[in-house]
Motif scaffolding. Structure first.
Motif, PDB file in Angstrom:
ATOM      1  N   TYR A  98       0.849  -1.187   0.000  1.00  0.00           N
ATOM      2  CA  TYR A  98       0.000   0.000   0.000  1.00  0.00           C
ATOM      3  C   TYR A  98       0.889   1.243   0.000  1.00  0.00           C
ATOM      4  CZ  TYR A  98      -4.127   2.757   1.276  1.00  0.00           C
ATOM      5  OH  TYR A  98      -5.162   3.659   1.275  1.00  0.00           O
ATOM      6  N   GLY A 152       1.273   5.218   0.110  1.00  0.00           N
ATOM      7  CA  GLY A 152       0.486   6.374   0.561  1.00  0.00           C
ATOM      8  C   GLY A 152      -0.466   5.950   1.658  1.00  0.00           C
ATOM      9  N   THR A 207      -7.820   3.772   5.172  1.00  0.00           N
ATOM     10  CA  THR A 207      -8.109   2.641   4.270  1.00  0.00           C
ATOM     11  C   THR A 207      -7.251   1.419   4.612  1.00  0.00           C
ATOM     12  OG1 THR A 207      -8.749   4.199   2.541  1.00  0.00           O
ATOM     13  CG2 THR A 207      -8.290   1.947   1.837  1.00  0.00           C
ATOM     14  N   GLU A 209       4.742   5.116   3.598  1.00  0.00           N
ATOM     15  CA  GLU A 209       4.337   6.507   3.783  1.00  0.00           C
ATOM     16  C   GLU A 209       5.599   7.325   4.016  1.00  0.00           C
ATOM     17  OE1 GLU A 209       1.437   8.498   3.772  1.00  0.00           O
ATOM     18  OE2 GLU A 209       3.001   9.976   4.189  1.00  0.00           O
ATOM     19  N   ASP A 214      10.016   6.736   0.737  1.00  0.00           N
ATOM     20  CA  ASP A 214       9.461   7.407  -0.429  1.00  0.00           C
ATOM     21  C   ASP A 214       9.182   6.335  -1.489  1.00  0.00           C
ATOM     22  OD1 ASP A 214       9.050   8.840  -2.812  1.00  0.00           O
ATOM     23  OD2 ASP A 214      10.381  10.460  -2.175  1.00  0.00           O
ATOM     24  N   ALA A 215       7.932   6.279  -1.936  1.00  0.00           N
ATOM     25  CA  ALA A 215       7.527   5.242  -2.902  1.00  0.00           C
ATOM     26  C   ALA A 215       8.255   5.372  -4.242  1.00  0.00           C
ATOM     27  CB  ALA A 215       6.019   5.299  -3.117  1.00  0.00           C
ATOM     28  N   ASP A 239      -2.144   5.342  -3.588  1.00  0.00           N
ATOM     29  CA  ASP A 239      -2.945   6.554  -3.352  1.00  0.00           C
ATOM     30  C   ASP A 239      -1.998   7.635  -2.841  1.00  0.00           C
ATOM     31  OD1 ASP A 239      -4.918   8.408  -2.837  1.00  0.00           O
ATOM     32  OD2 ASP A 239      -5.668   7.415  -1.036  1.00  0.00           O
ATOM     33  N   ILE A 240      -1.205   8.205  -3.777  1.00  0.00           N
ATOM     34  CA  ILE A 240      -0.159   9.127  -3.337  1.00  0.00           C
ATOM     35  C   ILE A 240      -0.296  10.559  -3.881  1.00  0.00           C
ATOM     36  CG2 ILE A 240       1.646   7.456  -2.761  1.00  0.00           C
ATOM     37  CD1 ILE A 240       2.757   7.745  -5.550  1.00  0.00           C
ATOM     38  N   GLN A 271       0.473  12.273  -6.491  1.00  0.00           N
ATOM     39  CA  GLN A 271       1.675  12.897  -7.049  1.00  0.00           C
ATOM     40  C   GLN A 271       1.513  13.034  -8.558  1.00  0.00           C
ATOM     41  OE1 GLN A 271       4.298  14.053  -5.534  1.00  0.00           O
ATOM     42  NE2 GLN A 271       4.137  13.199  -3.478  1.00  0.00           N
TER      43      GLN A 271
HETATM   44  C1  SAM Z   1      -4.469  10.932  -0.073  1.00  0.00           C
HETATM   45  S1  SAM Z   1      -3.362  10.529   1.193  1.00  0.00           S
HETATM   46  C2  SAM Z   1      -3.624   8.792   1.427  1.00  0.00           C
HETATM   47  C3  SAM Z   1      -4.873   8.403   2.197  1.00  0.00           C
HETATM   48  C4  SAM Z   1      -4.894   6.918   2.479  1.00  0.00           C
HETATM   49  N1  SAM Z   1      -4.564   6.175   1.289  1.00  0.00           N
HETATM   50  C5  SAM Z   1      -6.241   6.423   2.966  1.00  0.00           C
HETATM   51  O1  SAM Z   1      -7.147   6.185   2.162  1.00  0.00           O
HETATM   52  O2  SAM Z   1      -6.381   6.245   4.178  1.00  0.00           O
HETATM   53  C6  SAM Z   1      -1.824  10.503   0.352  1.00  0.00           C
HETATM   54  C7  SAM Z   1      -0.646  10.104   1.215  1.00  0.00           C
HETATM   55  O3  SAM Z   1       0.432   9.767   0.363  1.00  0.00           O
HETATM   56  C8  SAM Z   1       1.630  10.190   0.959  1.00  0.00           C
HETATM   57  N2  SAM Z   1       2.632  10.288  -0.121  1.00  0.00           N
HETATM   58  C9  SAM Z   1       2.651  11.157  -1.160  1.00  0.00           C
HETATM   59  N3  SAM Z   1       3.708  10.930  -1.942  1.00  0.00           N
HETATM   60  C10 SAM Z   1       4.389   9.882  -1.423  1.00  0.00           C
HETATM   61  C11 SAM Z   1       5.559   9.169  -1.786  1.00  0.00           C
HETATM   62  N4  SAM Z   1       6.269   9.510  -2.866  1.00  0.00           N
HETATM   63  N5  SAM Z   1       5.962   8.144  -1.019  1.00  0.00           N
HETATM   64  C12 SAM Z   1       5.251   7.786   0.085  1.00  0.00           C
HETATM   65  N6  SAM Z   1       4.130   8.426   0.492  1.00  0.00           N
HETATM   66  C13 SAM Z   1       3.692   9.457  -0.249  1.00  0.00           C
HETATM   67  C14 SAM Z   1       1.261  11.515   1.613  1.00  0.00           C
HETATM   68  O4  SAM Z   1       2.174  11.869   2.640  1.00  0.00           O
HETATM   69  C15 SAM Z   1      -0.152  11.220   2.123  1.00  0.00           C
HETATM   70  O5  SAM Z   1      -0.127  10.768   3.452  1.00  0.00           O
END
Ligand code: SAM
Length: 232
Positions: A83, A85, A91, A109, A134-135, A154-155, A157
């Motif tokens: 998973y 993000g 979720t 995350e 970092d993904a 779900d990130i 980006q």
């Molecule tokens: C929309 S939220 C996710 C909500 C979560 N999926 C849920 O439904 O409970 C997006 C998350 O992705 C993380 N994120 C964004 N880019 C990322 C990356 N390159 N690597 C890891 N995490 C990342 C952000 O810090 C944020 O917490």
């Protein structure tokens, strides 16, 4: 609030239920793997000795996708899910309920503050493994993650689809499924969201995915879609 529940019914999807209240309200729910603990203020219901947690489609894109017509949920009892993000676990916690103790949820995350909250959730869920990373750099967590049947991304980006493809090559089993939440405005604010969804789905097709569904998540998440694709 157990006194207001009328019944809990199975849906066609494994470990996903409908809580039906006496006033006629119907809500998606999952069996709480961490009995007595909630994650995001969700309502719990006790029915026939089992605790269920309501699954709020306005807070979780997978729940929104299910209510908007997801045909098959690739997340099942025993699934290994990577998973990306994971945020503070909204979720991921429901996915942890669905896969049960036989499955695993690796939650990547990159925000340290948010991962601290995810760790608190994981303390009561032995199948949830928070990873601060970092993904964009799957090699940094490849020693911590097993190959997965499901990759959930779900990130939000601009290069979210490329990151999903890159991680799929590392970790997704052949025939495994990708659930990709696309936030159109993170990719191109000037384009019609439907156009953005099409372009991203096309990218997946060109990279060896069989795109099975593109679900517009409106009204649960405006300008978002959930893509279900199979990795060939
Ligand atoms: C929309 S939220 C996710 C909500 C979560 N999926 C849920 O439904 O409970 C997006 C998350 O992705 C993380 N994120 C964004 N880019 C990322 C990356 N390159 N690597 C890891 N995490 C990342 C952000 O810090 C944020 O917490």
């Amino acid at each position: 609030m157990s006194e207001s529940i009328e019944t809990v019914k199975e849906t066609g999807m494994e470990n996903i239920y409908e809580c039906i209240y006496v006033d006629g309200t119907v809500r998606l729910c999952t069996k709480n793997l961490a009995k007595g603990f909630t994650v995001y203020g969700e309502r719990t219901v006790n029915y026939n000795g089992v605790e269920y947690r309501e699954w709020n489609a306005f807070r979780s894109k997978l729940a929104g996708a299910i209510l908007k017509g997801l045909k098959e949920n690739p997340v099942k009892k025993g699934s290994k899910v990577l998973y990306l993000g994971a945020a503070s676990g909204t979720t991921p916690s429901h996915i942890s309920d669905i896969v049960e103790d036989e499955g695993k949820v690796y939650g990547v995350e990159f925000s340290p503050r948010v991962v601290r909250e995810l760790i608190l959730v994981a303390q009561h869920r032995h199948n949830l493994f928070p990873i601060l990373a970092d993904a964009r750099f799957p090699q940094s967590y490849s020693s911590l993650v097993e190959d997965a049947e499901v990759l959930y991304v779900d990130i939000a980006q601009p290069d979210q689809t490329d990151i999903a493809i890159y991680n799929a090559r590392y970790f997704l089993k052949e025939g495994g499924h990708l659930l990709l939440a696309i936030k159109a405005r993170s990719i191109d604010v000037t384009k019609d969201p439907t156009e953005v969804f099409k372009t991203e789905a096309e990218k997946l097709k060109n990279e060896g995915f069989d795109v099975q569904q593109v679900i517009n998540l409106n009204p649960y998440d405006k300008d978002h879609a959930m893509v279900l694709a199979r990795f060939k």
